[in-house]
Write an enzyme that holds these catalytic residues in place. Structure first.
Site, PDB file in Angstrom:
ATOM      1  N   LYS A 165       5.042   6.425   2.775  1.00 53.44           N
ATOM      2  CA  LYS A 165       3.637   6.858   2.773  1.00 53.44           C
ATOM      3  C   LYS A 165       3.543   8.270   2.231  1.00 53.44           C
ATOM      4  CE  LYS A 165      -0.601   5.839   3.906  1.00 53.44           C
ATOM      5  NZ  LYS A 165      -1.047   6.501   2.664  1.00 53.44           N
ATOM      6  N   LYS A 220       5.838  10.531  -1.957  1.00 47.02           N
ATOM      7  CA  LYS A 220       4.871  11.395  -2.632  1.00 47.02           C
ATOM      8  C   LYS A 220       4.872  11.081  -4.115  1.00 47.02           C
ATOM      9  CE  LYS A 220       1.925  14.587  -1.411  1.00 47.02           C
ATOM     10  NZ  LYS A 220       1.114  14.495  -0.179  1.00 47.02           N
ATOM     11  N   HIS A 222     -13.988   4.445   8.069  1.00 40.93           N
ATOM     12  CA  HIS A 222     -14.864   5.572   8.357  1.00 40.93           C
ATOM     13  C   HIS A 222     -14.050   6.742   8.913  1.00 40.93           C
ATOM     14  CE1 HIS A 222     -17.878   2.310   8.285  1.00 40.93           C
ATOM     15  NE2 HIS A 222     -18.709   3.282   7.917  1.00 40.93           N
ATOM     16  N   TYR A 263     -15.839  21.935  10.800  1.00 38.00           N
ATOM     17  CA  TYR A 263     -15.505  21.657  12.195  1.00 38.00           C
ATOM     18  C   TYR A 263     -15.304  22.934  13.000  1.00 38.00           C
ATOM     19  CZ  TYR A 263     -14.994  16.662  11.231  1.00 38.00           C
ATOM     20  OH  TYR A 263     -15.240  15.347  10.905  1.00 38.00           O
ATOM     21  N   LYS A 295      -6.080  -1.701   9.608  1.00 40.41           N
ATOM     22  CA  LYS A 295      -7.344  -2.426   9.415  1.00 40.41           C
ATOM     23  C   LYS A 295      -7.225  -3.429   8.266  1.00 40.41           C
ATOM     24  CE  LYS A 295     -12.090  -1.685   7.855  1.00 40.41           C
ATOM     25  NZ  LYS A 295     -13.109  -0.691   7.430  1.00 40.41           N
TER      26      LYS A 295
END
Length: 561
Positions: free
Chosen positions: A149, A185, A268, A321, A447
């Site tokens: 990943k 990467k 999301h 944030y 998902k």
């Protein structure tokens, strides 16, 4: 060699102080000389991991190689953790200690290097008819977990050393936050601003095909994501290319990449995930009284100021944030200019201005910065969110921030890190604090494999359950007190009302990310305390990651060895 000697002296002293109380209790009836003799006759600690000679220059180097930096931090952590791996994590193996040492060192040597590095070159016909050769890279650092990943970046700084370093960092980052991926990467050596959308689509789709042909793209083997210079648009192109070529008969083809648009199987909260992770990572330490007292601050966000270097996706969401939490942004630095406002910069206004003008220069809500470097200003929190090696031996002494959150990958060199620690600066390492992106990418990957969005199966059930709960409370009150004055209405609070309908996908993602960052921070703090590392959170994070990867290799064994 002197650096190695200091580390080994620290290890021996730490073990002695751990063993000494036990020896004293066991020889309580004896006189002091016997107790001292017991210390000298106790079994010696034989761990002897050393930082290689080729990396001895890194702790003082002005501009070390990026991969050398990651290797140095890895070896530094190995020196600290080797004895624990042998004595604690291999204690159930019925082999002599000498063989345990050999096996331990063998596994650590297995963890360090990059497994595969791919370099591809392909032609591009530009819109004006000219031809250009494009070079791209993909590195797979570790296969202790599958798939690999790591993001794909478009930048002129891309090279083999950079993708190897970033893939190694991804391995340790995933292990740090308990995401079951190996590190990878990719990068394409272009300036995306100099190419049209049509040209970028050609480059992206061709690069995806080259990766897929060589086994460097697929939901079970290698799953890229957005990075510098790329966005959900490029991820959608790659997903579509893979689904219509190498993955045409793969039911899980959409899981070949993460960071996609929502209507293409995205999730999301992914676009803001890294910035939100930086916020949660900072919050876990800013609310910890022990660490705030070590740097002379009070816990909490109130009154704290911050500067962001880089106002891209990560910097912008981090700014948002932190401002919502109560901190004040007093400066933003970009490649083409910096702005400052001691009274505070509104991140939403700045975002709107940049989207309209393509730059932060000229923003009416702040003044142009005229000093040497915005990073050198007096501020509580500095957030480098741009590129690697921006803080080094040459400028670390000028940093006045008390807290540095490494939102970018590798923004501080080992020499700069040592200087900052000596100044009493709390550096929250990149492998932890910018892991929000890969954490939510993991949720998106799951998902796509499950072929159903989070909350879809339980949303209505939870909503009705909450309504029944309120009705049950109302009925109980009416049975107890009667209806003399009419019905007893149970009015839910505003917070309960928001959650009445059950958790949406966004709620679940935010909750999962928050929990992951909180749990990881606690582990890093505990390791730093156990090893008496003080403000050296980076070594604590590396120790945790190396330990987890070591346990995986220890239990799975080595194939064909």
């Amino acid at each position: 060699q002197a650096y190695n000697c200091l580390i080994h002296f620290y290890k021996r002293c730490k073990v002695m102080f751990r063993v000494l109380p036990k020896l004293r209790s066991a020889t309580l009836a004896n006189c002091l000389p016997s107790s001292v003799a017991a210390v000298h006759t106790s079994p010696a600690v034989t761990g002897s991991w050393q930082i290689p000679d080729r990396l001895q220059h890194v702790p003082t180097a002005q501009d070390p190689g990026f991969f050398e930096m990651v290797e140095f931090f890895f070896h530094k952590a190995c020196v600290l953790v080797e004895d624990t791996l042998i004595d604690e994590h291999m204690k159930n193996q019925r082999i002599p200690r000498e063989l345990k040492e050999k096996k331990c060192r063998g596994i650590l040597r297995l963890i360090e290097p990059c497994a595969h590095v791919l370099e591809v070159t392909f032609p591009l016909q530009r819109d004006n008819g000219e031809y250009e050769m494009i070079t791209g890279y993909r590195a797979q650092h570790s296969h202790h977990r599958s798939p690999c990943k790591g993001g794909i970046r478009y930048s002129m700084d891309v090279n083999q050393d950079e993708v190897k370093a970033l893939s190694a960092l991804m391995t340790y980052k995933c292990a740090c936050v308990d995401v079951p991926f190996g590190g990878g990467k990719a990068g394409v050596k272009i300036n995306p601003k100099l190419y049209s959308d049509n040209e970028l689509e050609k480059i992206t789709r061709r690069f995806a095909m080259e990766l897929a042909k060589k086994g460097f793209l697929g939901p079970a083997i290698d799953v890229p994501a957005p990075d510098m210079g790329t966005s959900e648009r490029e991820m959608a192109w790659i997903a579509d290319t893979y689904a219509n070529t190498a993955g045409y008969n793969d039911l899980n083809a959409a899981a070949c990449i993460t960071g996609k648009p929502i209507n293409q199987g995205g999730i999301h909260g992914r676009s803001s995930a890294t910035g939100r992770g930086v916020f949660h990572g900072l919050e876990n330490f800013i609310n910890e009284a022990q660490y705030m007292s070590m740097i002379g601050h009070t816990p909490g966000w109130g009154g704290k100021t911050f500067i962001v270097q880089g106002f891209g996706n990560v910097g912008m969401h981090t700014c948002r944030y932190l401002t919502r939490a109560g901190a004040t942004c007093i400066g933003v630095a970009e490649l083409d200019g910096s702005i400052i406002n001691k009274n505070g910069i509104d991140p939403k206004d700045l975002e709107d201005y940049k989207n309209e003008h393509g730059t932060i220069v000229g923003f009416p809500g702040a003044e142009p910065y005229e000093g040497e470097d915005l990073m050198f200003e007096q501020v509580d929190i500095l957030i480098p969110a741009a590129t690697e090696k921006v803080i080094h031996a040459g400028n670390a002494t000028k940093i006045k921030a008390s807290i540095i959150a490494e939102a970018a990958n590798g923004p501080i060199t080992p020499a700069g890190d040592r200087i900052l620690q000596s100044q009493g600066c709390l550096v929250i390492p990149d492998m932890y604090i910018n892991a929000g992106g890969v954490t939510v990418s993991y949720f998106e990957w799951l998902k796509n494999l499950n072929h159903v969005s989070y909350g879809r199966l339980t949303f209505k059930y939870e909503r009705e359950s909450n309504y029944h709960l309120l009705q049950s409370v109302q009925d109980s009150l009416e049975r107890r007190f009667g209806r003399v004055g009419g019905k007893i209405h149970v009015t839910p609070s505003e917070e309960f009302n928001k959650r009445m309908s059950g958790a949406s996908e966004k709620d679940i993602v935010h909750s999962g990310l928050d929990y992951s960052m909180e749990r990881t921070a606690l582990k890093i703090m505990n390791t730093a305390i156990d090893l008496e590392l003080g403000l050296d959170l980076r070594s604590a994070a590396y120790v945790n990651s190396i330990t987890k990867i070591f346990d995986t290799y220890r239990d799975s064994g080595l194939a064909f060895s």
